[in-house]
Design a protein around this motif. Structure first.
Motif, PDB file in Angstrom:
ATOM      1  N   TYR A  15       0.586   8.764   3.741  1.00 60.33           N
ATOM      2  CA  TYR A  15       1.546   8.133   3.656  1.00 60.33           C
ATOM      3  C   TYR A  15       2.875   7.954   4.445  1.00 60.33           C
ATOM      4  CZ  TYR A  15       6.474   7.467   1.890  1.00 60.33           C
ATOM      5  OH  TYR A  15       7.699   7.191   2.227  1.00 60.33           O
TER       6      TYR A  15
ATOM      7  N   GLU B 171       2.023   1.564  -3.591  1.00 61.50           N
ATOM      8  CA  GLU B 171       0.909   2.714  -4.438  1.00 61.50           C
ATOM      9  C   GLU B 171       0.638   4.000  -3.928  1.00 61.50           C
ATOM     10  OE1 GLU B 171      -3.810   1.752  -4.026  1.00 61.50           O
ATOM     11  OE2 GLU B 171      -2.647  -0.059  -3.771  1.00 61.50           O
ATOM     12  N   LEU B 172       0.569   4.277  -2.887  1.00 62.09           N
ATOM     13  CA  LEU B 172       0.491   5.521  -2.360  1.00 62.09           C
ATOM     14  C   LEU B 172       1.598   6.518  -2.755  1.00 62.09           C
ATOM     15  CD1 LEU B 172      -0.550   6.086   1.141  1.00 62.09           C
ATOM     16  CD2 LEU B 172      -1.598   6.853  -0.169  1.00 62.09           C
TER      17      LEU B 172
ATOM     18  N   GLU C 118      -5.418  17.311  -2.600  1.00 62.48           N
ATOM     19  CA  GLU C 118      -5.522  15.432  -2.547  1.00 62.48           C
ATOM     20  C   GLU C 118      -4.143  15.492  -2.588  1.00 62.48           C
ATOM     21  OE1 GLU C 118      -6.149  12.170  -6.166  1.00 62.48           O
ATOM     22  OE2 GLU C 118      -8.044  14.813  -5.793  1.00 62.48           O
TER      23      GLU C 118
ATOM     24  N   ARG D 169       2.088  10.455  -9.851  1.00 65.64           N
ATOM     25  CA  ARG D 169       1.001  10.529 -10.480  1.00 65.64           C
ATOM     26  C   ARG D 169       0.538  12.415 -10.451  1.00 65.64           C
ATOM     27  NH1 ARG D 169      -0.556   5.426 -10.629  1.00 65.64           N
ATOM     28  NH2 ARG D 169      -2.542   6.074  -9.456  1.00 65.64           N
ATOM     29  N   GLN D 170       0.025  12.547  -9.548  1.00 63.49           N
ATOM     30  CA  GLN D 170      -0.567  13.885  -9.445  1.00 63.49           C
ATOM     31  C   GLN D 170       0.646  15.018  -9.059  1.00 63.49           C
ATOM     32  OE1 GLN D 170      -3.515  13.261  -7.997  1.00 63.49           O
ATOM     33  NE2 GLN D 170      -3.979  15.190  -7.054  1.00 63.49           N
TER      34      GLN D 170
ATOM     35  N   TYR E  20       0.681  -1.226   0.019  1.00 60.65           N
ATOM     36  CA  TYR E  20       0.005   0.051  -0.059  1.00 60.65           C
ATOM     37  C   TYR E  20       0.575   1.503  -0.220  1.00 60.65           C
ATOM     38  CZ  TYR E  20      -3.555   3.336   1.638  1.00 60.65           C
ATOM     39  OH  TYR E  20      -5.368   4.458   1.140  1.00 60.65           O
TER      40      TYR E  20
ATOM     41  N   GLU F 231       3.266   6.098  -5.876  1.00 59.92           N
ATOM     42  CA  GLU F 231       3.370   5.879  -7.340  1.00 59.92           C
ATOM     43  C   GLU F 231       1.931   6.841  -7.289  1.00 59.92           C
ATOM     44  OE1 GLU F 231       3.151   5.615 -11.339  1.00 59.92           O
ATOM     45  OE2 GLU F 231       4.333   4.834  -9.946  1.00 59.92           O
ATOM     46  N   ARG F 232       0.806   7.026  -6.631  1.00 63.60           N
ATOM     47  CA  ARG F 232      -0.708   8.196  -6.624  1.00 63.60           C
ATOM     48  C   ARG F 232       0.253   9.307  -6.435  1.00 63.60           C
ATOM     49  NH1 ARG F 232      -5.121   6.462  -2.678  1.00 63.60           N
ATOM     50  NH2 ARG F 232      -6.093   7.635  -3.808  1.00 63.60           N
TER      51      ARG F 232
ATOM     52  N   LEU G 185      -2.444  12.654  -0.084  1.00 64.76           N
ATOM     53  CA  LEU G 185      -1.811  11.393   0.041  1.00 64.76           C
ATOM     54  C   LEU G 185      -0.617  12.240   0.536  1.00 64.76           C
ATOM     55  CD1 LEU G 185      -2.363  11.105  -3.720  1.00 64.76           C
ATOM     56  CD2 LEU G 185      -3.470  10.142  -1.896  1.00 64.76           C
TER      57      LEU G 185
END
Length: 126
Positions: free
Chosen positions: A111, A6-7, A103, A13-14, A3, A9-10, A107
């Protein structure tokens, strides 16, 4: 642990999406400045024309004539319409950048929390 990756990576991307929006915003502002310059050029030409018109006796007549000339200038009207669309685009881009930054902050906090939980879990296992 997955997870957390994944965070990460998010978040990445953001950040890239925010950079793209900021570039779009800069492009819009550049286009907006160009349109404003073109509008000012037309307005100055109209003011010159009105200033040298001997039939116009006072400022009210000159202002009315200038407005009439601008209102009948297709190029000027087109620039006004373009300017309105760009202003809307600028407003939307600013809003979206602010929203995405909020946002992104969320995130990042998520994290941080996950990292703390993972660290505590690892310490408990040791």
């Amino acid at each position: 642990m997955e997870y957390i990756y994944e965070l990460i990576e998010r978040i990445r991307r953001q950040q890239l999406e925010i950079l793209d929006l900021e570039k779009q915003l800069a492009d819009l502002k550049k286009e907006q400045a160009e349109i404003q310059k073109l509008k000012r050029d037309i307005e100055l030409e109209v003011q010159k024309e009105v200033a040298f018109d001997k039939e116009l006796k006072n400022d009210k007549q000159r202002q009315a004539k200038a407005k009439e000339l601008l209102d009948s200038n297709d190029r000027y009207l087109s620039l006004l319409e373009q300017e309105k669309k760009i202003e809307e685009g600028v407003s939307n881009a600013i809003y979206e950048i602010k929203r995405m930054n909020i946002e992104l902050d969320y995130l990042k906090r998520l994290y941080d929390i996950q990292l703390i939980h993972e660290t505590k879990k690892q310490e408990a296992l040791s």
